[in-house]
Design an enzyme around this catalytic site. Structure first.
Site, PDB file in Angstrom:
ATOM      1  N   LYS A   1       0.841  -1.200   0.000  1.00  0.00           N
ATOM      2  CA  LYS A   1       0.000   0.000   0.000  1.00  0.00           C
ATOM      3  C   LYS A   1       0.878   1.252   0.000  1.00  0.00           C
ATOM      4  CE  LYS A   1      -3.586   2.249   2.729  1.00  0.00           C
ATOM      5  NZ  LYS A   1      -4.574   2.141   3.798  1.00  0.00           N
TER       6      LYS A   1
ATOM      7  N   GLU B   1      10.510  -4.499   4.769  1.00  0.00           N
ATOM      8  CA  GLU B   1      10.651  -5.891   4.335  1.00  0.00           C
ATOM      9  C   GLU B   1      10.370  -6.040   2.843  1.00  0.00           C
ATOM     10  OE1 GLU B   1       8.869  -4.746   6.904  1.00  0.00           O
ATOM     11  OE2 GLU B   1       8.702  -6.220   8.510  1.00  0.00           O
TER      12      GLU B   1
ATOM     13  N   GLY C   1      -4.899  -2.117   4.903  1.00  0.00           N
ATOM     14  CA  GLY C   1      -4.079  -3.253   4.457  1.00  0.00           C
ATOM     15  C   GLY C   1      -4.743  -4.596   4.717  1.00  0.00           C
ATOM     16  N   ARG C   2      -5.291  -4.773   5.913  1.00  0.00           N
ATOM     17  CA  ARG C   2      -5.864  -6.086   6.266  1.00  0.00           C
ATOM     18  C   ARG C   2      -7.246  -6.290   5.670  1.00  0.00           C
ATOM     19  NH1 ARG C   2      -4.868  -2.720  10.378  1.00  0.00           N
ATOM     20  NH2 ARG C   2      -6.569  -1.885  11.636  1.00  0.00           N
TER      21      ARG C   2
ATOM     22  N   GLU D   1      -4.936  -6.951  14.647  1.00  0.00           N
ATOM     23  CA  GLU D   1      -4.455  -5.620  14.281  1.00  0.00           C
ATOM     24  C   GLU D   1      -5.622  -4.622  14.361  1.00  0.00           C
ATOM     25  OE1 GLU D   1      -0.887  -5.132  11.526  1.00  0.00           O
ATOM     26  OE2 GLU D   1      -2.467  -4.309  10.272  1.00  0.00           O
TER      27      GLU D   1
ATOM     28  N   HIS E   1      -4.958 -33.472  17.314  1.00  0.00           N
ATOM     29  CA  HIS E   1      -3.859 -34.280  17.846  1.00  0.00           C
ATOM     30  C   HIS E   1      -2.751 -33.399  18.393  1.00  0.00           C
ATOM     31  CE1 HIS E   1      -5.744 -37.885  16.214  1.00  0.00           C
ATOM     32  NE2 HIS E   1      -6.135 -37.074  15.243  1.00  0.00           N
TER      33      HIS E   1
ATOM     34  N   LYS F   1       8.957  -0.665  14.238  1.00  0.00           N
ATOM     35  CA  LYS F   1       9.479  -0.328  12.902  1.00  0.00           C
ATOM     36  C   LYS F   1      10.514   0.791  13.008  1.00  0.00           C
ATOM     37  CE  LYS F   1       5.309  -1.052  10.081  1.00  0.00           C
ATOM     38  NZ  LYS F   1       4.317  -0.382   9.247  1.00  0.00           N
TER      39      LYS F   1
HETATM   40  O1  F6P Z   1       2.017  -4.311   9.946  1.00  0.00           O
HETATM   41  C1  F6P Z   1       1.631  -3.021   9.684  1.00  0.00           C
HETATM   42  C2  F6P Z   1       1.159  -2.830   8.287  1.00  0.00           C
HETATM   43  O2  F6P Z   1       0.994  -1.464   8.077  1.00  0.00           O
HETATM   44  C3  F6P Z   1      -0.125  -3.590   7.975  1.00  0.00           C
HETATM   45  O3  F6P Z   1      -1.258  -2.956   8.409  1.00  0.00           O
HETATM   46  C4  F6P Z   1      -0.024  -3.722   6.497  1.00  0.00           C
HETATM   47  O4  F6P Z   1      -0.919  -4.698   6.025  1.00  0.00           O
HETATM   48  C5  F6P Z   1       1.422  -4.093   6.347  1.00  0.00           C
HETATM   49  O5  F6P Z   1       2.088  -3.304   7.322  1.00  0.00           O
HETATM   50  C6  F6P Z   1       2.019  -3.887   4.986  1.00  0.00           C
HETATM   51  O6  F6P Z   1       1.954  -2.551   4.558  1.00  0.00           O
HETATM   52  P1  F6P Z   1       2.164  -2.134   3.075  1.00  0.00           P
HETATM   53  O7  F6P Z   1       1.076  -2.737   2.248  1.00  0.00           O
HETATM   54  O8  F6P Z   1       2.117  -0.631   3.050  1.00  0.00           O
HETATM   55  O9  F6P Z   1       3.510  -2.639   2.615  1.00  0.00           O
END
Ligand code: F6P
Length: 551
Positions: A214, A220, A278-279, A364, A395, A515
């Site tokens: 987003k 990452e 995002g979620r 979240e 199990h 972060k």
């Molecule tokens: O973990 C925090 C967060 O902002 C989530 O809400 C989101 O889904 C994820 O990081 C990834 O964010 P982006 O789509 O901006 O890379």
């Protein structure tokens, strides 16, 4: 939502229904499901509801008709309906980020109108869906060629959190409908192992990366995208870099400037808007990898399932409203019984990633400790959500659910038809769903154990107290449409709970501090000489040890 409407509501614990529930809890807390079923032979048919192809049996919950009446009164007094309508109407209910919350617009039919600040956002959503469809078709019919002229056969989504969990969960769930000639993979972890293992057997000439983010700034994802670019360019030898990126990278983002900076032509970017959290984004362009896998028509069916559940949530009376029922039952256990966790147990191997997906969606969203007004809550909010597919979990951890000392409400999910008929597997699988919920509810008394001839000193070990609450959710078949409805069911359940708890389910400030600190520590790990460390003694010592021993 204005500041005045935010504070218009009395504190949760002062609502009449809350106070009535507190008194009522004292009366029913020890009532056993055995007695509730014995006194009402129709309970198992009466306490059910249906919508968007999903059947919910909530009869095995520790509730009486009065409990349900009070819980629904609580939902009404807490303003769940008004808050729901404000969400659908595009009001800025995400008050801490001053944003509308409109994932429901992503699955609105083509001709619908959803206004945000006077703009109908539906045509824009449909335009992106059409562009995604054209792209997906090119990959699916092998006319999207890589830089060396070979058709793309491998699609790797790079993203994390909502930009990964939704796509990977839905891809795994709908694999049955996927083009099996395509290899579809998901890289999320900044641990280089993820990218290395997921690309080691792929031919760069046939590989396309979908960078999904987003913000397009997530550490990452950007690290993985840069390493993927290096892997690709190394693998393509002397291909022109611009052509290589254009043929092997597309982006899904709200941030065109950062996409361009990375080197991806915005002609190859699929956008969405800031009112998609995002979620809540698997039904946006973030679902591109899924669309490539199952095709545009399958993806439209997926969206239709979401929409059907949206309409159910919006217009069904609370008494028959699936997300509302699941939401208030969760509040009953969390706030009155003190349950700390909630298990989601899909009896379908394709839904292996569903609990992990729900963890982000629920935790979240509702892992919050202040109300919309910034006041500390004096009640519990979101539970720990966890689970894994049955029958495997039986199990592993079910022992504790059956005989442990903590109450764990569970959702059992199952399908009447299997996608892989292999008699007698599906009957065995579903027999376990019914057996588990029966055992959890009714248990086995000491008299029953003794009557079976068990020695008196062993009887306490063999006795099952029962009275462990479960919901059972059944659908006919796992299809794109059913999955869409199932996801929307949980999205709206989370919404109902957030509205009752008077928290903002749509921000996630809690992930920021870690972060920011990681961003400060990276240069300390990479510095040439001994860096000046100004952390606590534990963090300083850990960093020094890592630097000394990393080889
Ligand atoms: O973990 C925090 C967060 O902002 C989530 O809400 C989101 O889904 C994820 O990081 C990834 O964010 P982006 O789509 O901006 O890379």
């Amino acid at each position: 939502m204005s500041a005045s409407s935010r504070s218009a509501r009395p504190p949760l614990t002062q609502l009449p229904a809350w106070q009535a529930l507190e008194a009522h809890f004292g009366e029913v807390r020890d009532t056993h499901l055995r007695d509730l079923f014995a006194s009402d032979p129709n309970r198992g048919e009466r306490l059910t509801a249906e919508g968007a192809g999903l059947y919910l049996d909530y009869s095995k919950n520790r509730v009486t008709d009065e409990t349900l009446r009070l819980l629904l009164a609580l939902a009404r007094e807490a303003g769940v309906e008004e808050r729901r309508d404000a969400m659908f109407a595009g009001e800025r209910i995400n008050v801490t980020e001053n944003r509308a919350v409109l994932h429901t617009a992503l699955r609105a039919p083509r001709g619908a109108t959803v206004n945000v600040d006077g703009e109908n956002v539906v045509p824009g959503v449909q335009e992106v869906l059409d562009r995604m469809s054209a792209f997906a078709e090119q990959v699916r019919n092998r006319t999207w060629l890589g830089a060396t002229g070979k058709p793309i056969r491998n699609v790797v989504n790079i993203g994390i959190g909502g930009s990964d969990l939704g796509p990977v969960m839905a891809y795994e769930a709908l694999k049955h409908y996927a083009d099996r000639g395509l290899t579809v993979r998901f890289v999320s972890n900044v641990d280089g192992t993820d990218l290395v293992e997921k690309t080691r057997d792929l031919d760069p000439q046939e590989t396309l990366f979908i960078v999904s983010s987003k913000t397009f700034t997530t550490q990452e994802t950007m690290a993985n995208a840069r390493s993927a670019r290096a892997w690709l360019l190394a693998g393509l030898g002397n291909a022109d870099e611009g052509t290589a990126i254009a043929r092997h990278f597309v982006a899904v983002s709200t941030n065109a400037a950062e996409v361009e900076k990375f080197g991806i032509d915005t002609a190859n970017m699929f956008g969405f808007r800031d009112w998609v959290g995002g979620r809540y984004s698997v039904d946006s362009a973030i679902g591109l990898s899924l669309m490539v896998a199952i095709g545009p028509e399958g993806f439209r069916d997926f969206l239709a399932g979401f929409h059907e559940m949206d309409e159910h949530f919006r217009s069904t009376p609370l008494e028959q409203n699936l997300p509302v029922l699941l939401g208030v039952l969760g509040v009953w256990y969390r706030n009155f019984f003190g349950a700390q966790t909630h298990a989601v147990l899909p009896y379908d191997q394709y839904l292996a990633y569903f609990p992990a997906y729900l963890q982000q969606l629920d935790m979240e969203s509702n892992g919050k400790h202040v109300t919309l007004d910034g006041q500390a809550v004096d009640y519990d909010t979101g539970p720990v959500v966890w689970g894994q597919p049955g029958t495997n979990g039986q199990h592993a951890f079910y022992q504790l659910i059956h005989q442990g000392t903590t109450l764990i409400p569970c959702d059992f999910l199952g399908f009447c038809q299997t996608l892989n008929p292999l008699p007698p597997h599906h009957d065995l699988l579903m027999a376990n769903v019914f057996a588990q919920t029966e055992a959890l509810a009714f248990g086995k008394t000491e008299e029953q154990v003794l009557a079976e001839g068990v020695a008196a000193d062993l009887a306490p070990h063999r006795e099952f107290e029962g009275n462990r609450p479960t919901n059972t959710i059944l659908a006919d078949r796992l299809t794109p449409r059913t999955l869409g409805a199932l996801i929307a069911l949980y999205e709206h359940k989370v919404f109902v709970q957030g509205a009752i708890w008077n928290i903002n389910s749509f921000d996630q400030w809690g992930v920021e501090l870690g972060k920011v600190l990681a961003g400060k520590i990276v240069p300390e790990l990479q510095a040439e000489g001994e860096p000046k460390l100004a952390h606590d003694s534990s963090t300083n010592a850990l960093i020094r040890r890592y630097r000394a021993r990393r080889g």
